[in-house]
Design an enzyme around this catalytic site. Structure first.
Site, short mmCIF file in Angstrom:
data_model
loop_
_atom_site.label_atom_id
_atom_site.label_comp_id
_atom_site.label_asym_id
_atom_site.label_seq_id
_atom_site.Cartn_x
_atom_site.Cartn_y
_atom_site.Cartn_z
N GLU A 165 6.07 -14.96 8.80
CA GLU A 165 6.19 -14.32 7.48
C GLU A 165 7.15 -13.13 7.46
O GLU A 165 6.82 -12.10 6.87
CB GLU A 165 4.81 -13.87 7.00
CG GLU A 165 3.85 -15.03 6.82
CD GLU A 165 2.44 -14.58 6.46
OE1 GLU A 165 1.87 -15.18 5.54
OE2 GLU A 165 1.93 -13.66 7.09
C1 NGO Z 1 -1.40 -16.27 8.00
C2 NGO Z 1 -0.65 -14.98 8.14
C3 NGO Z 1 -1.56 -13.80 8.51
C4 NGO Z 1 -2.82 -13.80 7.68
C5 NGO Z 1 -3.50 -15.14 7.81
C6 NGO Z 1 -4.79 -15.22 7.04
C7 NGO Z 1 -0.27 -16.29 9.92
C8 NGO Z 1 0.23 -16.81 11.19
N1 NGO Z 1 0.23 -15.29 9.23
O1 NGO Z 1 -1.37 -16.78 9.34
O2 NGO Z 1 -0.86 -12.60 8.37
O3 NGO Z 1 -3.67 -12.78 8.14
O4 NGO Z 1 -2.67 -16.20 7.43
O5 NGO Z 1 -5.41 -16.46 7.09
#
Ligand code: NGO
EC number: 3.2.1.52
Length: 548
Positions: free
Chosen positions: A358
């Site tokens: 992200e």
């Molecule tokens: C995503 C995000 C995280 C969140 C999570 C919550 C990943 C790898 N990045 O997973 O920042 O906390 O979802 O389910």
């Protein structure tokens, strides 16, 4: 739905920390049949009906092969000894672990014997004849006279001991004295894992969990033969690991958490305590330093890490994707190198996770540039990179592992990475994320990838899940627990039980053994043990819990 408050009793009151204090009596030769029990209490009367009805196959994860024998059960008695191989410190550690596990409930001495195994002993042996079971496999033979666990390494013995724990009556898990009989059904189990990498993840950044809480979770995952704990140590909301030369990361960046609580961090000594405790439980810690995004806590701690030279405020919300290390600044790489070097030095395990998810505030070009600097640093400091699947676009070297967290069954970048030779770790968010709600009304949890029932968490095959990614490219599975909504051990347990054992079974058991109707029945059989251990679990209506 039932959810109790955080219990006040010591979270790991009878754990192998006690091992160090354990008095191990070693007899040079002979059996312990005539040795007095070591505890002062007389051996409990073994009266009452034998209500223990567990069968040899009532084990999670399902073993590779189980051959019950109608013969008489093995019974742990007051004079039972644990026979350990002479001269192997690791195997003797497993013997002490078993002894410490069973002493509080049985009140038996379970003395360790390195001489000739006696009648009625539990015999742990290391033996080259079980090579085909690999390092982690074991063979368990149970009859009236003896219970033996054979393996090629202490890891296999440890796994066999976890199976033995599940075959005993649940009250064996109690930390206070209970009455036997302590019977184990007769027969043979031959067992080895499908995947080498069987992982759980705990996010200690969104909410901080202290050393005792992490140890408690290690106890819980180890019972299901999970052998890695991935610690999500840094994120926008908190930096949780001491780094020399960058004290504000923890004094400032570690000072809060989601919702504005006090946060916290691990000193190097505390982190070492976690690593050591994990090792005693056959668990390797995989530290994650998430970058270049998910870095607000670091950016808030050091203004120079920001492209505009200004430190943002600390963040206690749950948005993602707004922060980035400054890709063009030299100080960024001095910082990252310092962090990776120190975290690598503190971590005996092979993997160092660099996040990479992200990074919405970093352009694709900058992202690749950043990763092309950072990936070699991980290797330079002696570790194998692991990262969320977005980092596959930076084409990490063949040895790196890629962790898939998407919700679809195809991802071309992951497929290409597998093609190039990268191992793939699977944690599809709509299956394996134990931070998702069980149903729309679940009080805790997120729902962006869910809700995820126990059956949904269980009912998939890692070997054929991702299009164009063959079974041979799959290193294993992970059950991540991000902690936006989770604040204490009871809440960790409520989300992880029973889905973490489901993911553990997918990681261990062969595809032929994966069967929902068998699994739900075996899950129900675990409830009594969870109650003995004070584990607060979700009573999913998909599982035929006793008493329902
Ligand atoms: C995503 C995000 C995280 C969140 C999570 C919550 C990943 C790898 N990045 O997973 O920042 O906390 O979802 O389910």
């Amino acid at each position: 739905m039932k959810r109790t408050r955080e219990s006040t009793r010591s979270p790991h009151s009878r754990l192998p920390a006690a091992l160090a204090l354990a008095t191990t009596v070693t007899l040079a030769c002979g059996t312990l049949a005539s040795a007095a029990p070591q505890t002062s209490a007389p051996h409990p009367e073994e009266h009452g009906a034998d209500k223990h009805t567990s069968a040899l196959s009532d084990v999670i994860p399902a073993p590779t092969s189980v051959e019950p024998d109608r013969g008489a059960k093995f019974r742990i008695k007051w004079h039972t000894g644990i026979h350990a191989p002479r001269g192997n410190a690791e195997a003797n550690r497993v013997a002490r672990y078993l002894q410490q596990r069973l002493r509080p409930s049985t009140r038996y001495g379970l003395l360790i014997n390195r001489g000739t195994p006696g009648r009625g002993d539990i015999v742990l042996s290391l033996d080259g004849s079980e090579q085909r079971l690999g390092e982690a496999g074991y063979r368990m033979n149970v009859d009236k006279k003896r219970l033996s666990i054979r393996a090629t390494s202490s890891e296999g013995l440890f796994n066999g001991v976890q199976t033995l724990r599940q075959l005993l009556p649940a009250k064996a898990e109690s930390d206070s004295p209970r009455h036997g009989p302590w019977k184990v059904p007769a027969g043979e189990i031959v067992d080895k894992p499908r995947f080498e990498h069987r992982s759980a993840m705990l996010d200690v950044a969104r909410h901080f969990f202290d050393v005792d809480q992490v140890k408690r979770y290690i106890d819980q995952i180890a019972q299901y033969k999970i052998n890695y704990l991935h610690l999500h140590l840094t994120d926008d909301q908190g930096w949780r690991i001491q780094i020399d030369g960058w004290p504000r990361l923890t004094s400032h960046g570690g000072s809060t958490e989601v919702g504005g609580g006090d946060g916290g961090y691990y000193t190097k000594r505390e982190y070492a305590e976690i690593v050591d405790y994990a090792a005693e439980n056959n668990v390797t810690i995989v530290p994650e330093i998430d970058m270049p995004g998910h870095t607000n806590a670091a950016l808030s701690s050091y203004a120079e890490l920001n492209c505009d030279g200004k430190a943002p405020p600390l963040y206690t919300g749950i948005e993602v994707g707004f922060s980035s290390l400054c890709v063009d600044k030299e100080v960024t790489y001095r910082f990252v190198d310092d962090v990776i070097r120190q975290v690598a030095a503190m971590t005996p395990g092979q993997y160092l996770h660099i996040g990479g998810d992200e990074a919405h505030s970093t352009t694709d070009e900058d992202y690749r540039k950043f990763m092309s600097e950072v990936l070699p640093m991980v290797e330079k400091h002696g570790k194998t990179p692991l990262g969320w699947h977005e980092y596959a676009q930076a084409e990490p070297s063949k040895s790196a592992m890629v962790q898939y967290w998407g919700t679809t069954r195809s991802n071309s970048e992951v497929a290409e990475a597998a093609d190039r030779g990268n191992d793939i770790l699977l944690s599809p968010a709509n299956k394996a994320y134990v931070d998702q709600k069980y149903n729309p009304d679940t009080e805790l949890g997120l729902d962006w990838a869910g809700p995820t029932t126990v059956r949904q968490a269980y009912d998939w095959n890692p070997g054929d899940f991702l299009e164009s990614v063959p079974d041979s490219a799959i290193a294993g599975v992970e059950a991540p627990l991000f902690s936006e909504t989770v604040t204490n051990s009871d809440e960790i347990e409520f989300m992880a039980f029973p889905r973490m054992p489901a993911i553990a079974e997918l990681g261990w058991s062969s595809p032929e053994e994966l069967d929902w109707s068998s699994f739900r029945r075996r899950l129900a059989g675990q409830a009594a043990s969870w109650q003995e251990q004070g584990i607060d679990f979700y009573r999913s209506e998909q599982v035929p819990w006793p008493g329902n």
